[in-house]
Design an enzyme around this catalytic site. Structure first.
Site, PDB file in Angstrom:
ATOM      1  N   GLU A  46       0.864  -1.171   0.000  1.00 31.30           N
ATOM      2  CA  GLU A  46       0.000   0.000   0.000  1.00 31.30           C
ATOM      3  C   GLU A  46       0.906   1.229   0.000  1.00 31.30           C
ATOM      4  OE1 GLU A  46      -2.700   0.201   3.310  1.00 31.30           O
ATOM      5  OE2 GLU A  46      -3.465   2.141   2.645  1.00 31.30           O
ATOM      6  N   ARG A 289       5.403 -12.963   9.585  1.00 30.51           N
ATOM      7  CA  ARG A 289       5.998 -11.637   9.429  1.00 30.51           C
ATOM      8  C   ARG A 289       7.425 -11.650   9.941  1.00 30.51           C
ATOM      9  NH1 ARG A 289       2.129  -7.582   8.671  1.00 30.51           N
ATOM     10  NH2 ARG A 289       3.514  -5.850   9.132  1.00 30.51           N
ATOM     11  N   LYS A 299       4.632   1.485  10.257  1.00 28.72           N
ATOM     12  CA  LYS A 299       4.731   2.718   9.475  1.00 28.72           C
ATOM     13  C   LYS A 299       4.313   3.927  10.307  1.00 28.72           C
ATOM     14  CE  LYS A 299       3.661   0.513   5.065  1.00 28.72           C
ATOM     15  NZ  LYS A 299       2.532   0.190   4.195  1.00 28.72           N
TER      16      LYS A 299
HETATM   17  P1  ATP Z   1       2.921  -2.136   8.113  1.00 25.13           P
HETATM   18  O1  ATP Z   1       2.007  -2.906   9.016  1.00 25.13           O
HETATM   19  O2  ATP Z   1       4.346  -2.129   8.543  1.00 25.13           O
HETATM   20  O3  ATP Z   1       2.412  -0.806   7.757  1.00 25.13           O
HETATM   21  P2  ATP Z   1       1.696  -3.441   5.910  1.00 25.13           P
HETATM   22  O4  ATP Z   1       1.481  -4.892   6.086  1.00 25.13           O
HETATM   23  O5  ATP Z   1       0.531  -2.538   6.081  1.00 25.13           O
HETATM   24  O6  ATP Z   1       2.940  -2.999   6.785  1.00 25.13           O
HETATM   25  P3  ATP Z   1       1.747  -3.373   3.069  1.00 25.13           P
HETATM   26  O7  ATP Z   1       2.222  -2.238   2.257  1.00 25.13           O
HETATM   27  O8  ATP Z   1       0.308  -3.639   3.108  1.00 25.13           O
HETATM   28  O9  ATP Z   1       2.332  -3.134   4.525  1.00 25.13           O
HETATM   29  O10 ATP Z   1       2.548  -4.707   2.749  1.00 25.13           O
HETATM   30  C1  ATP Z   1       2.862  -5.181   1.469  1.00 25.13           C
HETATM   31  C2  ATP Z   1       3.236  -6.635   1.569  1.00 25.13           C
HETATM   32  O11 ATP Z   1       4.371  -6.790   2.438  1.00 25.13           O
HETATM   33  C3  ATP Z   1       2.122  -7.460   2.163  1.00 25.13           C
HETATM   34  O12 ATP Z   1       1.991  -8.653   1.417  1.00 25.13           O
HETATM   35  C4  ATP Z   1       2.570  -7.722   3.563  1.00 25.13           C
HETATM   36  O13 ATP Z   1       2.053  -8.925   4.038  1.00 25.13           O
HETATM   37  C5  ATP Z   1       4.089  -7.739   3.435  1.00 25.13           C
HETATM   38  N1  ATP Z   1       4.731  -7.345   4.689  1.00 25.13           N
HETATM   39  C6  ATP Z   1       4.530  -6.220   5.403  1.00 25.13           C
HETATM   40  N2  ATP Z   1       5.231  -6.227   6.544  1.00 25.13           N
HETATM   41  C7  ATP Z   1       5.918  -7.412   6.567  1.00 25.13           C
HETATM   42  C8  ATP Z   1       6.818  -8.031   7.495  1.00 25.13           C
HETATM   43  N3  ATP Z   1       7.166  -7.438   8.633  1.00 25.13           N
HETATM   44  N4  ATP Z   1       7.329  -9.242   7.175  1.00 25.13           N
HETATM   45  C9  ATP Z   1       6.992  -9.851   6.023  1.00 25.13           C
HETATM   46  N5  ATP Z   1       6.147  -9.328   5.113  1.00 25.13           N
HETATM   47  C10 ATP Z   1       5.604  -8.126   5.379  1.00 25.13           C
HETATM   48 MG    MG Z   2      -1.242  -2.745   4.881  1.00 25.95          MG
END
Ligand code: ATP
Ligand code: MG
Length: 585
Positions: A46, A289, A299
């Site tokens: 995102e 994760r 974030k």
């Molecule tokens: P955050 O919670 O840190 O804001 P998010 O999951 O909202 O991260 P996205 O931009 O939605 O971030 O994530 C894009 C992809 O990266 C998704 O498939 C998500 O599952 C993966 N991802 C995000 N954080 C991690 C992590 N700590 N370890 C592994 N994969 C991750």
């Molecule tokens: Mg997200």
């Protein structure tokens, strides 16, 4: 018959050991059984912030697995939530993925499919699988029930398809205010899985979107948009993190009920936009994760660090963003090594930061050229050399890699050495320089310290010494035993450099622990950034931006991505040679 004989996509590259984990096993089976002729994955960030170390794991899996099995991977910006998204993030995300060494098959935006999602929603309404609900957000919550109690049906649940269609079209036309209505899936208010209790598919939001402007007053919800985006792109294996495990039934429900593969009228908007449609029934697979102690990765918290000025922007070398650690001197190969070492599992855990730092040390130890630099300079004058003495000593760039070649290191009468390599009163076991004793100058010969010159306050400002002419490189006395070896930089030739000594951003291993009313900002390490002026040998000053080195005996450093120039060098400490924090957790 072996897997690879039956399907060319399974032929492994002979040089790389085959990786074995549950996701790759699934992919292997799906190819062997002919369920898929080729695989396709996607990385769906995102664009509401910068990518961090956790995303590196997802990127390495999504792109890495596709490449290993001869498939491909899309980069899809999941831009369904207009208010928080920004084109600045979109650019940074592309930069980060490329930096990690990957390229996408096709760059997509979930917003490319808004029209498809809309038509699919009309189909669900006609099928009796979705309805327009007038409950307020609070009422929806009250009707939803709890983990132990079933929910109650919305009073609007039995609206006719005609009425729903009319209302939904008017939602789209912008007739209603934000929050007045939602489109909800009609599934099961008694389901044990709360995600299936008639979840919202669309909400009303009169907000500009970075890609579609003011075209849409309604926006699709994550689960609906994400599952259909995967279906539209022909994604075969949709890899995501464990928190989506409970969403998988809804993901499958959306894909099955909409059934894009048998609904050509729904994908017409793609054709109109020149986008291909490759039908596949995507399968969601969850993995753990990536989380490290000593870091915060949400974030929201990273944004707070930036906005409060506690760090110098998203790409501050102390930040766990990919832009930050890149500037710190992390290499793409170190991150890929870390991801391989961590492996994939179904168990979330908090990993020790030494795994991350260890991967960087191992990568840089193997690949980073060696240079000499002095970060806390003290002058040493070799009084038995001519004032004009000048020679170029030949140093190997890497002790274990002849192919890395060699360089000339200028040597002269006046040198900089590290202040801590001299002691007037040596502590027990001190192996470095002290008046009346000898030490080896790395690659140059053995010197004796004759005198320490002090200023009026008694501080040592200069050392005088003599170089043993019989101990020069190649001479018989060169191998004579002395206690210690120290590094140096010719004062005549050394280039003054700004050296940024970075250390961990927090003083505790669990900065996210909110005990006693404290939060992560209360645990900031006041010594996480120290800037000093040192001297580097000329070959280090000439470094390209982002070139990493081992400064002998000091640690791994990188020429700053933005600020470093040959005539005004700037180096960031990436990591120390050894783990100086071990045991402090
Ligand atoms: P955050 O919670 O840190 O804001 P998010 O999951 O909202 O991260 P996205 O931009 O939605 O971030 O994530 C894009 C992809 O990266 C998704 O498939 C998500 O599952 C993966 N991802 C995000 N954080 C991690 C992590 N700590 N370890 C592994 N994969 C991750
Ligand atoms: Mg997200």
């Amino acid at each position: 018959m072996s897997d690879s004989a039956s399907n060319p996509a399974l032929a492994a590259d002979d040089n790389t050991p085959e990786k074995r984990d549950f996701i790759r096993s699934i992919v292997r089976e799906d190819l062997a059984s002919g369920r898929h002729a080729a695989i396709r994955t996607r990385f769906p960030p995102e664009p509401n912030g910068y990518l961090h170390i956790g995303h590196a794991k997802a990127i390495c899996l999504d792109f890495g697995i596709a490449a290993e099995f001869g498939g491909n991977c899309n980069l899809r910006l999941d831009d369904t939530n207009p208010a928080k998204e920004d084109p600045e993030y979109v650019r940074a995300i592309q930069d980060d993925v490329r930096w990690l060494g990957f390229d996408w098959h096709s760059l997509r935006h979930a917003s490319d499919y808004f029209e498809v999602f809309y038509l699919a929603a009309e189909k669900l309404i006609r099928q009796g699988d979705a309805f327009v609900c007038d409950l307020s957000a609070d009422d929806v919550r009250a009707y939803r029930g709890s983990l132990t109690e079933p929910g109650r049906n919305s009073p609007y649940r039995e609206r006719s398809p005609e009425e729903n269609l009319d209302l939904f079209r008017r939602m789209r036309a912008g007739e209603f205010v934000d929050g007045a209505r939602t489109l909800r899936a009609k599934i099961d208010m008694a389901s044990g899985n709360i995600n299936l209790r008639d979840p919202a598919l669309y909400r009303i939001k009169h907000v500009e979107h970075q890609n579609t402007g003011s075209e849409w007053p309604i926006y699709p919800m994550y689960d609906y948009a994400h599952s259909l985006s995967d279906a539209v792109e022909g994604i075969t294996h949709s890899l995501c993190t464990l928190e989506f495990e409970d969403h998988r039934p809804l993901y499958d429900w959306c894909v099955d009920k909409v059934d894009l593969a048998h609904s050509p009228e729904l994908v017409q908007p793609l054709t109109d936009r020149g986008l291909p449609f490759e039908a596949a029934k995507p399968r969601q697979i969850e993995f753990s994760r990536l989380n490290f102690n000593w870091l915060v990765m949400s974030k929201r918290k990273l944004l707070q660090l930036v906005e409060s000025g506690r760090v110098h922007g998203w790409d501050d070398p102390r930040m766990p963003t990919l832009q930050g650690i890149r500037r710190r001197g992390y290499t793409p190969s170190a991150l890929r090594l870390m991801v391989d070492r961590v492996g994939i599992s179904k168990q979330n855990s908090l990993l020790d930061i030494s795994i991350l730092e260890g991967a960087l040390r191992d990568d840089l130890d193997a690949h980073a050229p060696r240079r000499m630099a002095v970060i806390d300079p003290l002058k040493l004058v070799l009084t038995n050399l001519d004032a004009t003495h000048e020679e170029a000593l030949v140093f190997a760039n890497h002790p274990k890699d002849e192919a890395a070649g060699s360089r000339g290191v200028p040597f002269s009468r006046e040198l900089w050495i590290e202040r801590e390599d001299f002691a007037e009163v040596p502590p027990p076991g001190f192996k470095r320089l002290t008046v009346g004793f000898e030490v080896r100058l790395r690659g140059a010969g053995i010197i004796r310290c004759d005198e320490a010159i002090k200023d009026a306050d008694g501080r040592v400002v200069e050392l005088h010494g003599t170089l043993d002419p019989e101990s020069r490189p190649g001479m018989e006395g060169a191998n004579r035993k002395v206690k210690g070896t120290i590094h140096w930089v010719s004062a005549t030739h050394g280039v003054p450099a700004e050296i940024r000594l970075y250390d961990r951003l927090f003083t505790v291993a669990d900065p996210d622990n909110d005990e006693g009313g404290k939060t992560y900002v209360d645990y900031l390490n006041p010594d996480s950034r120290k800037v000093v002026t040192g001297y580097v040998e000329p070959a280090a000053a000439q470094a390209a931006n982002e070139q990493g080195f081992q400064f002998e005996r000091l640690g791994y450093f990188v020429a700053d991505r933005y600020d470093h120039k040959a005539d005004a060098p700037v180096f960031n400490r990436s990591v120390t040679l050894r783990d100086t924090w071990a045991g402090k957790a």
